[in-house]
Design a protein around this motif. Structure first.
Motif, short mmCIF file in Angstrom:
data_model
loop_
_atom_site.label_atom_id
_atom_site.label_comp_id
_atom_site.label_asym_id
_atom_site.label_seq_id
_atom_site.Cartn_x
_atom_site.Cartn_y
_atom_site.Cartn_z
N VAL A 170 0.94 -1.21 0.01
CA VAL A 170 -0.11 -0.02 -0.07
C VAL A 170 0.81 1.22 0.21
N CYS A 171 0.65 2.30 -0.89
CA CYS A 171 1.15 3.66 -0.85
C CYS A 171 0.83 4.26 0.54
N ALA A 172 2.14 4.75 1.03
CA ALA A 172 1.82 5.62 2.49
C ALA A 172 0.74 6.68 2.14
N CYS A 173 0.67 7.16 1.18
CA CYS A 173 -0.34 8.10 0.99
C CYS A 173 -1.80 7.73 1.25
N ASP A 174 -2.05 6.37 0.92
CA ASP A 174 -3.44 5.64 0.91
C ASP A 174 -3.81 5.20 2.40
N LEU A 175 -2.83 5.33 3.29
CA LEU A 175 -2.91 4.96 4.73
C LEU A 175 -3.17 6.02 5.49
N VAL A 176 -3.07 7.13 5.23
CA VAL A 176 -3.50 8.60 5.93
C VAL A 176 -4.85 8.31 6.31
#
Length: 116
Positions: free
Chosen positions: A59-65
């Motif tokens: 998962v992209c870190a940006c999608d974990l926010v």
């Protein structure tokens, strides 16, 4: 003073099996301690859960926010702690960083808690 009689006791049998088949070594104990400490934070535990259930495995870190409800810098900090503990890996893809769990690390944690 009276003496009490000594009774012949039958062979004593353990009531239950040991929890583990072997004693944990010092190096393994340090590693597991660091990993369990990393998971002691609710946000990091949630991140591992999100990564572990990701359909694509990463998962992209940006999608974990959004799922954890924290800012990007906070999510990045928590991911860094998990990576330093050896629980997740990261891979830069262009400008983004993608994270995935390390299955063997999670299995080691699981087996450390599982009764034998």
């Amino acid at each position: 003073m009276r003496e009490l009689p000594v009774l012949d006791l039958p062979q004593t049998v353990a009531c239950c099996a040991p929890l583990s088949s072997e004693v944990l070594g010092e190096a393994d104990a340090r590693t597991l301690s660091r990993q369990f400490a990393a998971l002691a934070d609710p946000v990091r535990l949630r991140l591992v859960s999100l990564l572990g259930t990701a359909e694509d495995g990463a998962v992209c870190a940006c999608d974990l926010v959004e799922p954890v409800g924290k800012s990007q810098p906070t999510v990045s900090h928590h991911l860094k702690v998990l990576a330093e503990a050896g629980l997740v890996t990261s891979e830069r893809r262009g400008r983004n960083v993608w994270y995935a769990v390390v299955p063997s690390a999670l299995e080691a944690l699981r087996s450390a808690l599982a009764p034998r």
